[in-house]
Enzyme design. Structure first.
Site, PDB file in Angstrom:
ATOM      1  N   ARG A 168       2.157  -7.247   4.520  1.00 27.17           N
ATOM      2  CA  ARG A 168       1.647  -6.012   3.881  1.00 27.17           C
ATOM      3  C   ARG A 168       2.680  -4.896   3.883  1.00 27.17           C
ATOM      4  NH1 ARG A 168      -1.362  -9.434   3.351  1.00 27.17           N
ATOM      5  NH2 ARG A 168      -3.639  -9.401   3.355  1.00 27.17           N
ATOM      6  N   SER A 240      -9.358  -3.470   2.612  1.00 26.14           N
ATOM      7  CA  SER A 240      -9.067  -3.286   4.046  1.00 26.14           C
ATOM      8  C   SER A 240      -8.393  -1.940   4.266  1.00 26.14           C
ATOM      9  CB  SER A 240      -8.113  -4.375   4.532  1.00 26.14           C
ATOM     10  OG  SER A 240      -8.682  -5.631   4.301  1.00 26.14           O
ATOM     11  N   GLU A 337      -3.586   0.679   5.723  1.00 24.06           N
ATOM     12  CA  GLU A 337      -2.977  -0.074   4.635  1.00 24.06           C
ATOM     13  C   GLU A 337      -2.762   0.796   3.392  1.00 24.06           C
ATOM     14  OE1 GLU A 337      -4.417  -4.451   4.391  1.00 24.06           O
ATOM     15  OE2 GLU A 337      -4.494  -3.693   2.348  1.00 24.06           O
TER      16      GLU A 337
HETATM   17  C1  LIG Z   1     -12.134  -4.338  -2.947  1.00 28.63           C
HETATM   18  C2  LIG Z   1     -10.654  -4.381  -2.659  1.00 28.63           C
HETATM   19  C3  LIG Z   1     -10.098  -5.535  -2.125  1.00 28.63           C
HETATM   20  C4  LIG Z   1      -8.729  -5.593  -1.862  1.00 28.63           C
HETATM   21  N1  LIG Z   1      -8.220  -6.752  -1.365  1.00 28.63           N
HETATM   22  C5  LIG Z   1      -6.900  -6.857  -1.125  1.00 28.63           C
HETATM   23  C6  LIG Z   1      -6.341  -8.071  -0.630  1.00 28.63           C
HETATM   24  O1  LIG Z   1      -7.038  -9.067  -0.440  1.00 28.63           O
HETATM   25  N2  LIG Z   1      -5.017  -8.115  -0.386  1.00 28.63           N
HETATM   26  C7  LIG Z   1      -4.203  -7.041  -0.615  1.00 28.63           C
HETATM   27  O2  LIG Z   1      -2.985  -7.180  -0.372  1.00 28.63           O
HETATM   28  N3  LIG Z   1      -4.690  -5.894  -1.089  1.00 28.63           N
HETATM   29  C8  LIG Z   1      -6.007  -5.760  -1.354  1.00 28.63           C
HETATM   30  N4  LIG Z   1      -6.524  -4.589  -1.818  1.00 28.63           N
HETATM   31  C9  LIG Z   1      -5.632  -3.441  -2.003  1.00 28.63           C
HETATM   32  C10 LIG Z   1      -5.109  -3.288  -3.452  1.00 28.63           C
HETATM   33  O3  LIG Z   1      -5.920  -3.976  -4.359  1.00 28.63           O
HETATM   34  C11 LIG Z   1      -3.688  -3.799  -3.619  1.00 28.63           C
HETATM   35  O4  LIG Z   1      -2.829  -3.135  -2.719  1.00 28.63           O
HETATM   36  C12 LIG Z   1      -3.157  -3.595  -5.039  1.00 28.63           C
HETATM   37  O5  LIG Z   1      -1.889  -4.182  -5.169  1.00 28.63           O
HETATM   38  C13 LIG Z   1      -3.079  -2.128  -5.452  1.00 28.63           C
HETATM   39  O6  LIG Z   1      -2.856  -2.081  -6.846  1.00 28.63           O
HETATM   40  P1  LIG Z   1      -3.059  -0.737  -7.663  1.00 28.63           P
HETATM   41  O7  LIG Z   1      -2.536  -0.958  -9.032  1.00 28.63           O
HETATM   42  O8  LIG Z   1      -4.460  -0.286  -7.578  1.00 28.63           O
HETATM   43  O9  LIG Z   1      -2.094   0.249  -6.868  1.00 28.63           O
HETATM   44  P2  LIG Z   1      -2.351   1.766  -6.495  1.00 28.63           P
HETATM   45  O10 LIG Z   1      -3.455   1.878  -5.525  1.00 28.63           O
HETATM   46  O11 LIG Z   1      -2.423   2.583  -7.731  1.00 28.63           O
HETATM   47  O12 LIG Z   1      -0.997   2.079  -5.733  1.00 28.63           O
HETATM   48  C14 LIG Z   1      -0.756   1.541  -4.447  1.00 28.63           C
HETATM   49  C15 LIG Z   1       0.632   1.968  -3.979  1.00 28.63           C
HETATM   50  O13 LIG Z   1       1.604   1.394  -4.830  1.00 28.63           O
HETATM   51  C16 LIG Z   1       2.375   2.411  -5.483  1.00 28.63           C
HETATM   52  N5  LIG Z   1       2.603   1.939  -6.842  1.00 28.63           N
HETATM   53  C17 LIG Z   1       1.665   1.541  -7.744  1.00 28.63           C
HETATM   54  N6  LIG Z   1       2.271   1.127  -8.875  1.00 28.63           N
HETATM   55  C18 LIG Z   1       3.596   1.291  -8.681  1.00 28.63           C
HETATM   56  C19 LIG Z   1       4.751   1.066  -9.482  1.00 28.63           C
HETATM   57  N7  LIG Z   1       4.663   0.587 -10.735  1.00 28.63           N
HETATM   58  N8  LIG Z   1       5.975   1.363  -8.966  1.00 28.63           N
HETATM   59  C20 LIG Z   1       6.109   1.864  -7.711  1.00 28.63           C
HETATM   60  N9  LIG Z   1       5.042   2.101  -6.902  1.00 28.63           N
HETATM   61  C21 LIG Z   1       3.820   1.806  -7.388  1.00 28.63           C
HETATM   62  C22 LIG Z   1       1.508   3.662  -5.409  1.00 28.63           C
HETATM   63  O14 LIG Z   1       2.287   4.843  -5.484  1.00 28.63           O
HETATM   64  C23 LIG Z   1       0.871   3.485  -4.054  1.00 28.63           C
HETATM   65  O15 LIG Z   1       1.774   3.826  -3.043  1.00 28.63           O
HETATM   66  C24 LIG Z   1      -7.893  -4.482  -2.114  1.00 28.63           C
HETATM   67  C25 LIG Z   1      -8.462  -3.315  -2.651  1.00 28.63           C
HETATM   68  C26 LIG Z   1      -9.825  -3.268  -2.931  1.00 28.63           C
HETATM   69  C27 LIG Z   1     -10.414  -2.028  -3.532  1.00 28.63           C
END
Ligand SMILES: Cc1cc2nc3c(=O)[nH]c(=O)nc-3n(C[C@H](O)[C@H](O)[C@H](O)COP(=O)(O)OP(=O)(O)OC[C@H]3O[C@@H](n4cnc5c(N)ncnc54)[C@H](O)[C@@H]3O)c2cc1C
Length: 345
Positions: A168, A240, A337
Site C-alpha cells: 500500500r 479500509s 491508508e
Molecule cells: C469501498 C472501497 C473499497 C476499497 N477497497 C480497496 C482495496 O481492496 N484495495 C485498495 O488498494 N484500495 C481500496 N480502496 C481504496 C481506493 O479505491 C483505491 O486507493 C483507489 O486506487 C483510489 O482511486 P481514486 O481514483 O478514487 O483515487 P483518489 O481517491 O481520487 O486519489 C487517491 C490518491 O491518489 C492521488 N492520485 C489520484 N489520481 C492521481 C494521478 N493521476 N496522478 C497522481 N496522483 C493521483 C490523489 O491525489 C490521492 O493522493 C477502496 C475504497 C473504497 C471506497
C-alpha cells in the site's frame, strides 16, 4: 480557456469523494489529454498554486477546503500495445475506471487482475498506493508508469523498479506534489493459475472439479466485496481506513502469545509480520460504533463511515481515537491508508 482544459473556481468536491464530504477546491482543473497539461498548468490563473490530483476520491479524506488546484483527467483510452502470444502489454489512461479496466482485460482473455475486481477508483490512482486485494498487488503487473513531472515540466516514463512499490505504498505517495500519473502500462499473462488462497475465496467458488475461470474468480471476489464492504453510493467511506500494521516478528510473537486469535501474515522479510488491523480495532470494541454521522462500519471494523453529514474533521477525530485505543491496548501504531487533505493524522 482552451478546448483541452476547463477551469472552475471555488468548486465543490462533494461528488468527487466517496466519503461524500463537502469541501471546496480553489480551482477545479479538468484536462482532456496529457498533452494539454503544459498549457493548462501554465494558465496564469493557477500557475504555481498547490495542486492535488483526484480520480474518484475513493482514497481521500477532505478535512478542509483545498485552496489550490484539484486536477481531473478525462481521456479514457485502453489498448494492447504489444502481444507476444503468451502475454500482452496493455496501456490505459489515468482516467479509465479501474473496475471497467479489469472487466476489459478479462473479456480479452488477459489474466492477472481478477482478484482486484471492484476496487473503486481510476487507473491513475492504482500505483499511488499500489492497490491490492485478495492476495494480489498491482505492482506485479505494472511495467511503466507514465507521469508528468511537475518540477521539470516534462512527461516521463518510470520503470516499475523506479516506483518504490511496497505494501500500500509507492514513491508517488511520498512525492505527492511531484507527479501527475497520466497512464499505466501493464504486462498481463494469457494463462495464469487462479490465486484462490486468500481466506473465503475458495468457499465462495463452491465445490467444483478443476480450476474456475478467471471471470468466475472475479465474480466471486465481487460478491464477497459487496457483502463485506459498505457501498460508498449508500454510505460514505473510503474502504479500509488503516493499513495492516507491520511489526517485528518479536513484537508479533508476544502479541500472538497473549491473543492467539490475532490474524497475522508474512510481510516479506522473515523478521517482520503483518497484523490484522481490523482484528485489533474490533478487539477495542469499535465495530459498529457511531457518533452522530461518523462511525465505524458494523460490517467491517477497518472502514470508517459517513452516515450522512459528518465533516472530515469529525471522521478524522474518530479515526484518531480508534488508533489511540489500539496503541494504548496493543502498543501498535495504525497508519491511515487514505490521503488526509487539510490536516495531519
Ligand atoms: C469501498 C472501497 C473499497 C476499497 N477497497 C480497496 C482495496 O481492496 N484495495 C485498495 O488498494 N484500495 C481500496 N480502496 C481504496 C481506493 O479505491 C483505491 O486507493 C483507489 O486506487 C483510489 O482511486 P481514486 O481514483 O478514487 O483515487 P483518489 O481517491 O481520487 O486519489 C487517491 C490518491 O491518489 C492521488 N492520485 C489520484 N489520481 C492521481 C494521478 N493521476 N496522478 C497522481 N496522483 C493521483 C490523489 O491525489 C490521492 O493522493 C477502496 C475504497 C473504497 C471506497
Amino acid at each position: 480557456m482552451s478546448g483541452e482544459y476547463t477551469l472552475q473556481s471555488d468548486a465543490s468536491l462533494r461528488t468527487l469523494n466517496t466519503f461524500g464530504i463537502q469541501a471546496n477546491a480553489g480551482w477545479l482543473l479538468t484536462v482532456s489529454r496529457a498533452e494539454a497539461l503544459p498549457a493548462a498548468l501554465a494558465d496564469p490563473r493557477i500557475r504555481g498554486l498547490p495542486l492535488m490530483c483526484i480520480g474518484d476520491g475513493s482514497n481521500v479524506l477532505l478535512v478542509d477546503d483545498f485552496p489550490g488546484v484539484v486536477l481531473r483527467q478525462t481521456t479514457i483510452g485502453v489498448g494492447v500495445i504489444q502481444d507476444d502470444r503468451t502475454s500482452v502489454c496493455v496501456r490505459a489512461d489515468a482516467a479509465v475506471g479501474w473496475d471497467g479496466f479489469v472487466d476489459w482485460s478479462l473479456a480479452h482473455g488477459f489474466a492477472g487482475l481478477e482478484n482486484l475486481a471492484l476496487i473503486p477508483g481510476r487507473v491513475g490512482a492504482a500505483p499511488i498506493q499500489n492497490i491490492g486485494a485478495y492476495g494480489t498487488e498491482i505492482d506485479e503487473f505494472i511495467t511503466t508508469v507514465e507521469a508528468w513531472e511537475r518540477s521539470a515540466e516534462r512527461l516521463v516514463r518510470l520503470a516499475r523498479e523506479e516506483c518504490g512499490f511496497t505494501y500500500r505504498d509507492s514513491r508517488f505517495k511520498h512525492e505527492i506534489d511531484r507527479w501527475i500519473v497520466t497512464a499505466l502500462e501493464l504486462r498481463l499473462p494469457r494463462q495464469r493459475t487462479p490465486h484462490l488462497d486468500y481466506p473465503g475465496v475458495r468457499e465462495e467458488l463452491g465445490s467444483r472439479v478443476g480450476d474456475p475461470s478467471l471471470s468466475e474468480v472475479a465474480a466471486a471476489i465481487r460478491r464477497i466485496r459487496r457483502r463485506k464492504l459498505p457501498d460508498p453510493a449508500v454510505i460514505g467511506n473510503a474502504g479500509s481506513f488503516f493499513k495492516n500494521p507491520i511489526v517485528s516478528s518479536g513484537v508479533a510473537g508476544s502479541l500472538i502469545a497473549s491473543n492467539p486469535d490475532l490474524p497475522n501474515y508474512a510481510a516479506g522479510p522473515p523478521q517482520y509480520r503483518k497484523l490484522s488491523a481490523a482484528w485489533l480495532i474490533e478487539a477495542c470494541g469499535w465495530r459498529g460504533h457511531r457518533e452522530g454521522d461518523a462511525g465505524v462500519s458494523s460490517r467491517h471494523a477497518l472502514v470508517v463511515v459517513n452516515y450522512g453529514s459528518a465533516t472530515g474533521a469529525q471522521l478524522l477525530a474518530l479515526a484518531r481515537r480508534v488508533a489511540g485505543s489500539v496503541r494504548a491496548r496493543f502498543g501498535v501504531e495504525l497508519v491511515p491508508e487514505p490521503r488526509i487533505v487539510g490536516a495531519q493524522f
